[in-house]
Write an enzyme that holds these catalytic residues in place. Structure first.
Site, short mmCIF file in Angstrom:
data_model
loop_
_atom_site.label_atom_id
_atom_site.label_comp_id
_atom_site.label_asym_id
_atom_site.label_seq_id
_atom_site.Cartn_x
_atom_site.Cartn_y
_atom_site.Cartn_z
N PHE A 37 -4.20 -13.24 55.87
CA PHE A 37 -4.76 -12.62 57.08
C PHE A 37 -4.02 -11.32 57.42
O PHE A 37 -4.61 -10.23 57.37
CB PHE A 37 -4.69 -13.67 58.21
CG PHE A 37 -4.72 -13.13 59.60
CD1 PHE A 37 -5.69 -12.22 60.00
CD2 PHE A 37 -3.78 -13.56 60.54
CE1 PHE A 37 -5.73 -11.74 61.31
CE2 PHE A 37 -3.80 -13.08 61.84
CZ PHE A 37 -4.76 -12.17 62.21
N ASP A 73 0.58 -12.72 45.22
CA ASP A 73 0.01 -13.80 46.02
C ASP A 73 -0.41 -14.92 45.08
O ASP A 73 -0.89 -14.66 43.98
CB ASP A 73 -1.22 -13.27 46.80
CG ASP A 73 -1.56 -14.12 48.01
OD1 ASP A 73 -1.85 -15.32 47.83
OD2 ASP A 73 -1.53 -13.60 49.14
N SER A 115 -2.93 -19.45 47.59
CA SER A 115 -2.93 -20.83 48.10
C SER A 115 -3.67 -20.91 49.44
O SER A 115 -4.53 -21.79 49.62
CB SER A 115 -1.51 -21.37 48.22
OG SER A 115 -0.70 -20.48 48.95
N LEU A 127 5.41 -10.98 53.18
CA LEU A 127 4.67 -11.80 54.15
C LEU A 127 4.30 -13.17 53.60
O LEU A 127 3.84 -14.03 54.36
CB LEU A 127 3.36 -11.09 54.57
CG LEU A 127 3.47 -9.70 55.18
CD1 LEU A 127 2.09 -9.24 55.68
CD2 LEU A 127 4.45 -9.65 56.34
N ALA A 128 4.47 -13.38 52.30
CA ALA A 128 4.04 -14.67 51.72
C ALA A 128 4.86 -15.80 52.33
O ALA A 128 6.08 -15.74 52.41
CB ALA A 128 4.23 -14.65 50.20
N TYR A 153 9.75 -25.05 59.67
CA TYR A 153 9.19 -23.69 59.52
C TYR A 153 10.05 -22.68 60.29
O TYR A 153 10.46 -21.64 59.76
CB TYR A 153 7.74 -23.70 60.02
CG TYR A 153 7.10 -22.34 60.13
CD1 TYR A 153 6.71 -21.64 58.99
CD2 TYR A 153 6.87 -21.76 61.37
CE1 TYR A 153 6.11 -20.39 59.09
CE2 TYR A 153 6.28 -20.52 61.49
CZ TYR A 153 5.90 -19.83 60.35
OH TYR A 153 5.31 -18.59 60.46
N ARG A 155 -0.20 -32.45 73.62
CA ARG A 155 0.38 -32.73 72.30
C ARG A 155 1.90 -32.84 72.42
O ARG A 155 2.54 -31.99 73.07
CB ARG A 155 0.00 -31.61 71.32
CG ARG A 155 -1.44 -31.77 70.87
CD ARG A 155 -1.72 -30.93 69.66
NE ARG A 155 -1.78 -29.51 70.00
CZ ARG A 155 -2.39 -28.62 69.24
NH1 ARG A 155 -2.98 -28.97 68.13
NH2 ARG A 155 -2.42 -27.35 69.59
N LEU A 156 2.40 -33.88 71.80
CA LEU A 156 3.84 -34.15 71.86
C LEU A 156 4.62 -33.00 71.25
O LEU A 156 4.26 -32.49 70.20
CB LEU A 156 4.12 -35.44 71.07
CG LEU A 156 5.14 -36.40 71.68
CD1 LEU A 156 4.64 -36.91 73.03
CD2 LEU A 156 5.38 -37.57 70.73
P1 NAD Z 1 -1.78 -16.46 55.64
O1 NAD Z 1 -1.68 -17.90 55.25
O2 NAD Z 1 -3.12 -15.89 55.95
O3 NAD Z 1 -1.09 -15.54 54.54
C1 NAD Z 1 -0.02 -15.98 53.73
C2 NAD Z 1 -0.29 -15.49 52.32
O4 NAD Z 1 0.82 -15.88 51.50
C3 NAD Z 1 -1.54 -16.09 51.70
O5 NAD Z 1 -2.31 -15.08 51.06
C4 NAD Z 1 -1.02 -17.10 50.68
O6 NAD Z 1 -1.90 -17.31 49.60
C5 NAD Z 1 0.29 -16.44 50.29
N1 NAD Z 1 1.27 -17.40 49.77
C6 NAD Z 1 1.59 -18.62 50.29
N2 NAD Z 1 2.50 -19.22 49.51
C7 NAD Z 1 2.76 -18.37 48.48
C8 NAD Z 1 3.60 -18.44 47.34
N3 NAD Z 1 4.36 -19.51 47.09
N4 NAD Z 1 3.62 -17.39 46.49
C9 NAD Z 1 2.83 -16.31 46.71
N5 NAD Z 1 2.01 -16.20 47.77
C10 NAD Z 1 1.97 -17.22 48.65
O7 NAD Z 1 -0.79 -16.27 56.90
P2 NAD Z 1 -0.58 -15.04 57.89
O8 NAD Z 1 -0.97 -15.49 59.24
O9 NAD Z 1 -1.18 -13.80 57.34
O10 NAD Z 1 1.00 -14.93 57.87
C11 NAD Z 1 1.70 -13.89 57.19
C12 NAD Z 1 3.18 -14.02 57.51
O11 NAD Z 1 3.40 -13.89 58.92
C13 NAD Z 1 3.81 -15.36 57.11
O12 NAD Z 1 5.12 -15.12 56.65
C14 NAD Z 1 3.84 -16.12 58.41
O13 NAD Z 1 4.86 -17.12 58.41
C15 NAD Z 1 4.13 -15.00 59.40
N6 NAD Z 1 3.72 -15.30 60.78
C16 NAD Z 1 2.40 -15.39 61.11
C17 NAD Z 1 2.04 -15.64 62.43
C18 NAD Z 1 0.60 -15.73 62.88
O14 NAD Z 1 0.36 -15.91 64.08
N7 NAD Z 1 -0.38 -15.61 61.98
C19 NAD Z 1 3.04 -15.81 63.41
C20 NAD Z 1 4.36 -15.74 63.03
C21 NAD Z 1 4.70 -15.45 61.71
#
Ligand code: NAD
Length: 303
Positions: free
Chosen positions: A12, A32, A35, A72-73, A139, A266-267
């Site tokens: 995203f 990526d 997953s 970001l992964a 997490y 939710r707990l």
């Molecule tokens: P998302 O799940 O849409 O994107 C994560 C991406 O990482 C996906 O494309 C997935 O296929 C890839 N990925 C997962 N495991 C992997 C691996 N082992 N190797 C390679 N690629 C892998 O999530 P997002 O919301 O876009 O989040 C992006 C980052 O921002 C993450 O690090 C997340 O923890 C962090 N984050 C997001 C939010 C939020 O509100 N969306 C809030 C805080 C932090």
């Protein structure tokens, strides 16, 4: 113009960052494993290396010839961290170490996603970066671990980095079908189809919702601020919104009557989450965040 490695670029937030980097004329290489990410999120012009970020050799190969890395992964799900403790830890913390390890020899700047989950039930609000963190989930603990390792890598290897603690991010391409989706994508999906929405507890719990374009602006600016001091900054609006107000706003944008179904609280859910944006605003020169209503309208347009 630079070449960037973008881990999680089919997700995203990553897909929006890729778009912004390409629009600025940079080359984008995405690592990526698809997953939770999707092929359709790969922006035209970006190249995909399909691989696992916790595979050190794959990360080293993907980092060949780049000028910096946006990492970001992650398995961005508190729930999966509960059920699959070691597997999520491997991706969320070891994966980040693999990125630091590959970047260290050339001291490539790394901007990485941390999370408000690192704060857990810390206080008082608004949360400042100096607030002592008290993560409540694996997490959140792993995200905090990424920050600690960024600092250590800065001290030991001179690795320049910048960590961004995202609060509740929303916007187009956030998957409402995933069991781990944020409340906004679920509400937008259901209300735009005229369906009712579930609210846990009294609906007066508040969150700091930030539109994805503001997150991208912070990520882009952070690349110039990466340093061995390993700065960490909140990425938030500093504005609290209750879940009830959120549902009402989305219903009004959709032109439907709100059918709010009350579910037991939710707990372990944190009642209020709110960040201070003072540090990021000063350090990254960020403008006024996109108003919630405008961000919601853009999200609904996309659906
Ligand atoms: P998302 O799940 O849409 O994107 C994560 C991406 O990482 C996906 O494309 C997935 O296929 C890839 N990925 C997962 N495991 C992997 C691996 N082992 N190797 C390679 N690629 C892998 O999530 P997002 O919301 O876009 O989040 C992006 C980052 O921002 C993450 O690090 C997340 O923890 C962090 N984050 C997001 C939010 C939020 O509100 N969306 C809030 C805080 C932090």
């Amino acid at each position: 113009m630079a070449t960037y490695l973008l881990t999680g670029g089919c997700g995203f937030i990553g897909s929006h960052l890729a778009e912004a980097l390409l629009a600025r004329g940079h080359a984008v290489r995405v690592l990526d494993d698809l997953s939770t990410g999707k092929m359709e999120n790969l922006r035209p012009g970006a190249t995909l290396v399909r691989g696992d970020v916790s595979d050190a050799a794959a990360v080293r190969a993907a980092m060949e010839g780049v000028d910096g890395c946006f990492h970001l992964a992650a398995i961005a799900s508190v729930e999966r961290g509960v059920r699959e403790l070691l597997a999520t830890h491997r991706v969320n913390l070891s994966g980040t170490l693999a990125v630091f390890d590959a970047a260290a020899p050339r001291r490539l700047p790394v901007v990485y996603a941390s999370s408000a989950a690192a704060y857990g039930d810390a206080g008082p609000l608004p949360l400042e970066e100096t607030t002592y963190p008290r993560p409540l989930s694996a997490y959140g603990a792993d995200k905090l671990g990424c920050e600690q390792h960024a600092r250590a890598a800065g001290q030991v290897h001179g690795l320049p980095s910048c960590g961004l603690r995202f609060f509740n991010v929303f916007g187009p391409r956030q998957d409402p079908k995933s069991p781990y989706s944020g409340v906004i994508s679920i509400f937008c999906d259901r209300l735009s189809r005229g369906e009712g929405v579930d609210v846990y507890g009294d609906g007066e719990q508040t969150r700091d919702f930030i539109f994805v374009a503001d997150v991208v602006a912070a990520l882009l600016a952070a690349m110039d601020k990466a340093s061995p001091e390993a700065p960490v900054m909140n990425v938030c609006t500093g504005e609290p919104t209750s879940v009830r107000t959120l549902a009402e706003t989305i219903a009004s944008l959709c032109g439907v009557a709100l059918d709010l179904r009350s579910k037991p609280a939710r707990l372990g859910e944190i009642r209020h989450s709110l960040g201070s944006r003072a540090r990021a605003k000063a350090a990254l020169g960020l403008g006024t965040p996109v108003p919630l209503r405008d961000g919601l309208a853009a999200t609904l347009d996309w659906m």
